[in-house]
Structure formats: structure tokens, C-alpha cells
Design a protein around this motif. Structure first.
Motif, PDB file in Angstrom:
ATOM      1  N   THR A 289       9.563 -44.472 -28.278  1.00 35.15           N
ATOM      2  CA  THR A 289       9.131 -44.536 -26.878  1.00 35.15           C
ATOM      3  C   THR A 289       9.575 -43.318 -26.076  1.00 35.15           C
ATOM      4  OG1 THR A 289      11.137 -45.738 -26.250  1.00 35.15           O
ATOM      5  CG2 THR A 289       9.210 -47.055 -26.888  1.00 35.15           C
ATOM      6  N   SER A 290       9.952 -42.257 -26.754  1.00 34.83           N
ATOM      7  CA  SER A 290      10.436 -41.062 -26.033  1.00 34.83           C
ATOM      8  C   SER A 290       9.266 -40.300 -25.409  1.00 34.83           C
ATOM      9  CB  SER A 290      11.199 -40.159 -26.996  1.00 34.83           C
ATOM     10  OG  SER A 290      10.340 -39.751 -28.057  1.00 34.83           O
ATOM     11  N   GLY A 291       9.647 -39.340 -24.552  1.00 35.67           N
ATOM     12  CA  GLY A 291       8.631 -38.474 -23.954  1.00 35.67           C
ATOM     13  C   GLY A 291       7.854 -39.162 -22.851  1.00 35.67           C
ATOM     14  N   ASN A 292       6.565 -38.804 -22.797  1.00 40.35           N
ATOM     15  CA  ASN A 292       5.725 -39.318 -21.722  1.00 40.35           C
ATOM     16  C   ASN A 292       5.548 -40.834 -21.768  1.00 40.35           C
ATOM     17  OD1 ASN A 292       5.349 -36.739 -20.731  1.00 40.35           O
ATOM     18  ND2 ASN A 292       3.486 -36.405 -21.954  1.00 40.35           N
ATOM     19  N   LEU A 293       5.668 -41.397 -22.952  1.00 37.30           N
ATOM     20  CA  LEU A 293       5.482 -42.843 -23.048  1.00 37.30           C
ATOM     21  C   LEU A 293       6.525 -43.585 -22.229  1.00 37.30           C
ATOM     22  CD1 LEU A 293       4.172 -45.367 -24.131  1.00 37.30           C
ATOM     23  CD2 LEU A 293       5.515 -45.123 -26.239  1.00 37.30           C
ATOM     24  N   GLY A 295       8.076 -42.537 -19.606  1.00 35.82           N
ATOM     25  CA  GLY A 295       7.704 -42.396 -18.198  1.00 35.82           C
ATOM     26  C   GLY A 295       6.627 -43.386 -17.805  1.00 35.82           C
ATOM     27  N   GLY A 296       5.664 -43.599 -18.701  1.00 33.93           N
ATOM     28  CA  GLY A 296       4.635 -44.599 -18.445  1.00 33.93           C
ATOM     29  C   GLY A 296       5.191 -46.003 -18.394  1.00 33.93           C
ATOM     30  N   LYS A 299       6.794 -46.433 -15.085  1.00 32.09           N
ATOM     31  CA  LYS A 299       5.746 -46.589 -14.082  1.00 32.09           C
ATOM     32  C   LYS A 299       5.155 -47.982 -14.135  1.00 32.09           C
ATOM     33  CE  LYS A 299       2.732 -45.090 -10.996  1.00 32.09           C
ATOM     34  NZ  LYS A 299       3.107 -44.782  -9.610  1.00 32.09           N
ATOM     35  N   GLU A 346      12.884 -45.352 -11.333  1.00 35.91           N
ATOM     36  CA  GLU A 346      12.508 -43.958 -11.554  1.00 35.91           C
ATOM     37  C   GLU A 346      13.671 -43.150 -12.127  1.00 35.91           C
ATOM     38  OE1 GLU A 346      10.164 -40.824 -11.949  1.00 35.91           O
ATOM     39  OE2 GLU A 346       9.460 -42.777 -11.237  1.00 35.91           O
ATOM     40  N   GLU A 439      -1.120 -46.869 -24.724  1.00 34.38           N
ATOM     41  CA  GLU A 439      -0.407 -45.902 -23.903  1.00 34.38           C
ATOM     42  C   GLU A 439      -1.298 -45.373 -22.787  1.00 34.38           C
ATOM     43  OE1 GLU A 439       2.124 -41.748 -24.473  1.00 34.38           O
ATOM     44  OE2 GLU A 439       1.438 -42.898 -26.216  1.00 34.38           O
ATOM     45  N   ASN A 443      -0.486 -47.570 -17.499  1.00 29.62           N
ATOM     46  CA  ASN A 443      -0.230 -47.348 -16.081  1.00 29.62           C
ATOM     47  C   ASN A 443      -1.386 -47.764 -15.182  1.00 29.62           C
ATOM     48  OD1 ASN A 443       2.287 -46.288 -16.626  1.00 29.62           O
ATOM     49  ND2 ASN A 443       1.485 -44.204 -16.906  1.00 29.62           N
TER      50      ASN A 443
END
Length: 794
Positions: A289-293, A295-296, A299, A346, A439, A443
Motif C-alpha cells: 500500500t505504499s506510494g500513491n495508494l 495517499g488514496g 483520502k 492527512e 485504486e 477516491n
């Protein structure tokens, strides 16, 4: 042993043959003290007419490969609610002759159907049954039956009685004989009273119903036929009660069970106005779940949290991150607003390098560290856990998930990517929901909105119960103390004060928000004496509230002050006094003999319809001289003041004074004297020579004068006068004696003769004359009188 097991959270009911009654293609799920049957993963329920949730049969279904929100089959919510109900229910059935035996049997069948929805037992719902007519019979008490089978059998055996309808007496007997701890009444459990009748009661229901409303606000009144008095039904149900009517008993049998189920059984699920929840987000922080995931994922959590009202009386939010180990990001009590929650989510960082997620350990970590009262966990609040994961769940998490569910938690899984559906449903069922997404769509506002909606529907938001046991204590003329009882975990209320019965919006006075279970109203200008007021207490939780019954109370009417004015009239006493300040319906007055303390007279003066009164006047048919005690009590509504005593003295009657003779003739005497107020008349007595042998006469007169006739001329008379009242029952003492004389008889023959030395007058004398007075007039002009008076003895 069976009962004991069903009440223990450790029971594995699904592992027992006598409890696992699930059908084909189903899976059994343990719950605290019970179990539920649902379709196994990959199966769907077969349509059936039976509305009960089990046994059920399931058939294999085709699963779409498209990622979308996936919601498992649910237990019908009404059954789930009734199954969890732990109420004391008293069913009161009218057995009068107008019901008839066939209709009475329809009522019993409807009652049986309703009971079938419930879980019966000393740790579940208990039921008592009262049949009433002219005679009241308690068929069985709350603690008489510990299981449903024997209870339903007992209901079917209750005979029909007949006779008249006495609902008021039945309600009173319910309170005196049924709602006792020794008869199974559990004070911490909600009390529901169901009253079924087909007509107007032969006795008064107002007072017994009012007393019942002080015990419970859950009064369900069911009227059958067109002969019922709807106003009476509303009086019995009370302000918060429910009235339902059916035109006939056949329709009652068909509709009453479901109606009672929906009215009485607790409904779970949250709403805009009731979201008293503790919500914990568990975000996976593995390599997957690292990276942009990630962050999603944050969110997504933020979007879901924004759908709840955040606050101490609404939803509180906490968060953890989880991988091979878990970490607390923030506790439930750290943030009070939605803005703070958004900022905290956040700021969560992804530091995990673990290759896999150990969900079982994560759930154990949450239970040990976040579900603590000192860390913000609120007793009574619903508990929701939202696990956001990539979907790899290799470890053993079943026992950890079961432990959380036993604490009332509802677990939801949000799976990103391909779902290991079977494992996820093991975690979430039977109440939780498995959500599948990608993914790319994680969001989406629509996704988060739908997820939050499903979460609220599945959550065990506790019901908002109204306060009960409202008590009002009048401290003084300016202060009243209001107290009440509430459910555990609720300590926020609004107390409303009204003038009158509280049903008219114009009677509103004020409202205050209170923390705790009591409040003192201190009114600067005070409460008006003898006036009806009302209070209502509302339980507050988030944006929602639940009102108590309206409780009416009356302030004490003011007491009579100042002096009373006593006027003694001819035949009675008239006592007047000034009216009191405030509202008064009537004045109750009592006249007491102060010497013997004998009550002589009672008078009630109704002034309710009089707009203004200058003086209050009480009239008593008694004015005997003596010492008196006069008591005055003011009455307003149901309240009375303390009697105020006034003492006074009624003097003896006044004696007539200043007797005078105003007329004296040969056979007449006219007497006058001073007038006396407030007497009925006078007795005038005369002593002296009278015609015949009599020497005494007495006469009654209402005027302060009297003329005696038929008296003897030239005689002396003694005259005395008394005043009297009450038709001569009471008289004054005699006046002083008055002596008066009648005039002598006139001279009838008179012969004057001129002599050398003057005029000689001869006349015939009369009796009882001392002397005579001779008057002579001279001159031709009689207007110019020259009179010589000379007294002669003979």
C-alpha cells in the motif's frame, strides 16, 4: 445449561447440533448469546414466503468479475432487533362481554404472533398478561415463564371472562400487583405496556393513567371497533404513547403483530440525527500500500469521516496503521471537530516496510489500546471499525475478530483490488459489509458516500431513549428542582419550561441545556402562585433528541393575608377579606366555635369565572354572641394552601337607648329611641293599667318607634325596649325604664258667668286630675289674644 450458554459471549452455538439449524448452502455465525444463518460466500438466498430469518436455503450464484461495492446477504433487521430486545412487556386485554369469545381468541392469536418475534427469558424479554373486565385477573407475571414455548402455551389457555370494562381499575392493579421486583420487574429494562380494548371504560382512567406515565413512556393503546373513545385512548397512552385503532378484530389479528414489532423492537442503524458512534479507521501500511495508494487510502478515510457529525455527542474518530506491527495515529478523544480529524488523517505517514499484514494482531492491538474509557471510548456508543486493506490476509484473525464483535463492534472491510472474499466475509459478517473497489475508484466521492451510508445502516447506533421518572420539587416561590433518570452513556439534556400544560407553543417560557440528571430553575420574578406549569426533558445526542412525557405541576396558591371584616347582620354573619395575588379557583371557608372547637358552618366560594373581585365575602347563618375562629383555604387546580386562621368576637346585642315620649293622648302613647344597626327588630314592653284586668303588653316592631293604643286616660305607664335577631331567638338586655303618662279626659261642659267681680266658670270635673288650667281670651279680635292662665285645684 442451554440458557446459560446462550447468554455467554464465549458460547459457540454454531458448533452445537441443537442450535445450528441453518439450511443448505448456508453458514452459521456466532453472536453473543445467539447465532445467525447466512448464505455462504458464492451463494444467494432462495426466495421464500416465510419471513423469519432461519432456516434459510441458498443457491449458488455467479459472481461478477467487475469490481464494485459488494454487500453480503443480511438478516432481516426487524427480527434482529426483536431478537436483541430485553424488555419487560405487560399485555392487558379487554375481556368484557362486548368483545365476545371468538374475537377474544383472535386477540390471543395476534398476541402469540407478536411473542414469536421475541427472545423470551430472564435475560431477554419478559411478558406478563392481564385480562380485565369488571374483575381484573393477572394470568401470569413477568417472571413466570423462562422460555417462549411455555409462554405461548399459557397465552392460549387464558379463558374469556365477559362482564363490563374497567380499564382504570386494571391499570391501577397493574401498578400495585404486577410491576413489582418480586414479580420479575427489572428496573433497568424498558417497560412497555400494551392495552387492547373495544370500548369506553366504565370507570375513570385519568389518575391511574397519569401514575402509569410516571413509570414508563412506552404505553401502546389499541382500540378495536368504532365504539372506542379516542380521547380516552389518548389519555391512557399519554403524551409519548401510541394509539392504534382497527375497525374489527380480524384486521387486528392480521396487522397488530407487525405493528407492535415495528413500534417496540429496537431499531439498529444510524441516521443523520443519531450517529453516536466511535469509529476507528485501520489503514494497511505494508509494501503493498505504499506510494500513491496510501495517499488514496487516507483520502478515502477522510471522505468517509466527513459524512459523520463529529463531536462528543455524535461521532468520535480514531485511527491506527497496521502491518506486521501496529501503531496508534490518534485516539478517539484527541479531536473534537471534522476539521481536526481531516488534518490528523492527512498527517499520517506510511513508514511500513513489512511485506505482509497481520490483521489478527492488529485487531488485538486495537482492542487492547484504543477501546479504553480513558482513551475516549464512550460507554453506550456504537463501535465501528473500518479496515482499509490491499486484501492480503494470511494470518489467523478469526478469534480476534470474534472478540471485537463480542464487544459490540461492527467490522467493515474495504478491499482494494482482487478480493479474498471468503476471508473478508469471515471478518465482517454477520453485520459488517465487505466493499470491493479499485485504486482508481477509491477516491470517488460516490464510493465514499455509498460506503458511509452502508456503514451507518449496519452500525449499532444506540437508540435515543427519552428520560423517565421526571420529578418536580418546588423549593420556594422562585425556585423549582427538576430531576429525571436516563440511560447509561447519556448526560446531555434540554429542559423545557412551559406555562400551562405545555401543549400550546405560546406557553413556552424557556429552555436550558443541562449536563447531568437535574436542574434548578431560578426565576427572578418568581413563579406565579396557584398556576399550572409544565416541564419536558429531552435527551440530546448529536443532532437528535427524544422527548420525555410532559410533566405538569402546580405552584401553591397564595394564602389570605391582612384582616377580615366581620359584619353582624340580623340573621347571619358576613365575613369579608381581600383576594390573594395569583390564580385562585375557589376559597374554602370554615366557621368554628373557638370555645368548643365545633365546626359550625362550611362555605365554598368559587371565583374561577370571575375576572376581578374586590372582596371575597362568606356568609354564615349564625351570629350568636361568642368567640369564633374563621379558617380560609385557597384552592387552585389540585393544590390547596394551608388554612389561615382568623379569630373574632361577636358581642352581645346592643341595648336600645334614649327612649322618648313623642305622643301622649288619653288612650295613646308614642315612643321613640335610637336606631341600632344589624338587628332584626325590637320588642317594646308596656306595664300599666289596661282595659280589663291586664297590666302588661308587648309588641314587635322593625322601626325604632312604636305607638301604644287603647290605654287608659290619665295613667302612668312603664316602658322598656329590647333589640332582637334571628326571629327573636337572641335578644339584647332591656333598655332603661321610661315613664310616660296618658292625657286625662277633656272637660265636656263649661258654663262661664259674669259677676261683679269677674267671670265665674263652672264645669264638670273628670277623674284622676290633680288640677285644671283655665285660659281666658279677651277682646273682640281673637287674633289679639290676651290670655290669662290660672290654675285651680277644683
Amino acid at each position: 445449561m442451554d440458557l446459560e450458554c446462550r447468554l455467554m459471549v464465549q458460547c459457540e452455538a454454531c458448533d452445537r447440533e441443537d442450535s445450528n439449524n441453518c439450511g443448505s448452502g448456508t453458514k452459521c455465525y456466532n453472536l453473543p448469546g445467539s447465532y445467525y444463518c447466512l448464505c455462504s460466500p458464492g451463494f444467494e438466498p432462495v426466495p421464500r414466503s416465510n419471513e423469519l430469518p432461519f432456516p434459510i436455503n441458498c443457491k449458488e450464484k455467479r459472481v461478477s468479475k467487475e469490481m464494485s461495492l459488494v454487500k453480503p446477504v443480511r438478516i432481516p433487521p426487524n427480527f434482529l432487533a426483536c431478537d436483541r430486545a430485553k424488555y419487560d412487556i405487560v399485555i392487558m386485554v379487554d375481556g368484557s362481554r362486548t368483545v365476545t369469545d371468538p374475537s377474544y381468541r383472535l386477540v390471543l392469536r395476534a398476541v402469540t404472533k407478536f411473542i414469536d418475534y421475541l427472545e423470551i427469558g430472564p435475560y431477554a424479554t419478559q411478558i406478563a398478561f392481564v385480562q380485565y373486565s369488571r374483575n381484573i385477573k393477572v394470568a401470569f407475571h413477568l417472571n413466570d415463564f423462562a422460555n417462549k414455548k411455555s409462554l405461548i402455551q399459557a397465552v392460549g389457555n387464558i379463558p374469556y371472562s365477559g362482564f363490563g370494562t374497567k380499564t382504570g381499575l386494571a391499570i391501577q392493579k397493574l401498578q400495585d400487583e404486577v410491576l413489582l421486583s418480586s414479580r420479575g420487574r427489572r428496573q433497568r429494562n424498558d417497560l412497555h405496556v400494551i392495552i387492547i380494548t373495544d370500548g369506553k371504560s366504565a370507570d375513570d382512567v385519568t389518575l391511574p393513567a397519569s401514575n402509569l406515565h410516571k413509570i414508563t413512556s412506552h404505553v401502546h393503546v389499541i382500540g378495536v371497533s368504532n365504539h372506542v373513545d379516542k380521547k380516552e385512548l389518548r389519555d391512557i397512552a399519554g403524551y409519548d404513547g401510541r394509539v392504534t385503532t382497527y375497525p374489527n378484530f380480524k384486521l387486528l389479528e392480521q396487522k397488530m403483530p407487525a405493528m407492535l414489532r415495528n413500534s417496540i423492537c429496537p431499531s439498529y442503524g444510524c441516521s443523520e440525527n443519531n450517529d453516536y458512534l466511535d469509529v476507528i479507521f485501520a489503514l494497511e501500511t505494508t509494501l503493498a500500500t505504499s506510494g500513491n495508494l496510501f495517499g488514496g487510502m487516507k483520502k478515502f478515510a477522510l471522505n468517509v469521516a466527513s459524512q459523520f457529525n463529529v463531536g462528543q455527542l455524535s461521532t468520535k474518530v480514531g485511527a491506527v496503521t497496521m502491518g506486521s506491527t501496529s501503531s496508534i495515529e490518534f485516539f478517539l478523544d484527541e479531536h473534537e471537530t471534522g476539521t481536526e480529524i481531516a488534518k490528523a488523517l492527512e498527517q499520517i505517514t506510511h513508514n511500513g516496510r513489512e511485506p505482509k499484514l497481520l490483521l489478527g494482531k492488529a485487531l488485538q492491538f486495537i482492542e487492547a489500546n484504543l477501546l479504553l474509557n480513558r482513551k475516549g471510548r464512550r460507554p453506550g456508543a456504537g463501535l465501528v471499525m473500518i479496515v482499509v486493506t490491499k486484501g492480503n490476509l494470511p494470518d489467523d484473525f478469526a478469534s480476534a475478530a470474534a472478540s471485537l464483535k463480542n464487544q459490540g463492534a461492527v467490522l467493515h472491510i474495504v478491499g482494494i483490488g482482487p478480493l479474498r472474499r471468503k476471508l473478508m466475509e469471515e471478518i465482517s459478517l454477520p453485520q459488517g459489509v465487505v466493499f470491493g473497489t479499485t485504486e482508481a475508484t477509491l477516491n470517488s466521492t460516490e464510493i465514499s458516500r455509498r460506503v458511509s451510508k452502508e456503514i451507518k445502516k449496519a452500525a449499532n447506533c444506540p437508540r435515543i431513549f427519552p428520560p423517565v421518572g421526571i420529578q418536580v420539587h418546588i423549593i420556594n416561590e422562585k425556585s423549582i428542582h427538576v430531576s429525571w433518570k436516563s440511560r447509561t452513556g447519556v448526560n446531555s439534556f434540554i429542559v423545557y419550561l412551559y406555562k400551562g400544560d405545555g401543549r400550546d407553543a405560546s406557553s413556552y417560557i424557556k429552555q436550558v441545556r443541562v449536563t447531568g440528571n437535574s436542574y434548578v430553575f431560578d426565576e427572578k420574578n418568581g413563579f406565579q402562585p396557584g398556576t399550572q406549569y409544565s416541564v419536558m426533558v429531552q435527551t440530546r445526542r448529536g443532532r437528535g433528541g427524544k422527548n420525555s412525557n410532559v410533566v405538569e405541576f402546580w405552584t401553591d396558591p397564595a394564602q389570605v393575608t391582612g384582616n377580615v371584616k366581620v359584619v353582624r347582620l340580623a340573621s347571619n354573619l358576613q365575613i369579608s377579606f381581600p383576594p390573594v395575588v395569583g390564580n385562585v379557583d375557589e376559597y374554602k371557608t370554615v366557621l368554628v366555635n373557638a370555645s368548643t372547637m365545633e365546626v359550625l358552618a362550611v362555605d365554598t366560594i368559587n371565583v374561577k369565572k370571575q375576572k376581578s373581585v374586590k372582596d371575597i365575602i362568606a356568609v354564615f347563618q349564625n351570629n350568636i354572641p361568642g368567640k369564633y375562629l374563621f379558617l380560609v383555604t385557597t384552592v387552585s387546580g389540585p393544590k390547596s394552601s394551608k388554612p389561615v386562621p382568623f379569630d373574632f368576637l361577636v358581642d352581645e346585642l346592643e341595648i336600645p337607648k334614649n327612649l322618648k315620649t313623642v305622643l301622649s293622648r288619653t288612650n295613646m302613647l308614642g315612643i321613640t329611641w335610637d336606631s341600632i344597626k344589624n338587628v332584626e327588630g325590637y320588642l317594646v314592653e308596656l306595664t300599666g293599667p289596661l282595659p280589663g284586668d291586664s297590666t302588661f303588653m308587648i309588641h314587635k316592631t322593625s322601626d325604632p318607634n312604636y305607638t301604644f293604643q287603647k290605654l287608659s286616660p290619665a295613667n302612668q305607664y312603664e316602658i322598656k325596649v329590647r333589640s332582637f335577631i334571628n326571629n327573636m331567638e337572641q335578644t339584647s338586655d332591656y333598655s332603661r325604664k321610661h315613664i310616660s303618662n296618658t292625657a286625662p279626659l277633656p272637660i265636656t261642659t263649661l258654663k262661664p258667668t259674669m259677676t261683679s267681680d269677674g267671670v265665674r266658670v263652672k264645669f264638670v270635673g273628670v277623674e284622676k286630675v290633680d288640677h285644671y288650667i283655665l285660659s281666658i281670651k279677651f277682646g273682640k279680635d281673637m287674633d289679639n289674644k290676651n290670655i290669662l292662665d290660672k290654675t285651680h285645684k277644683s
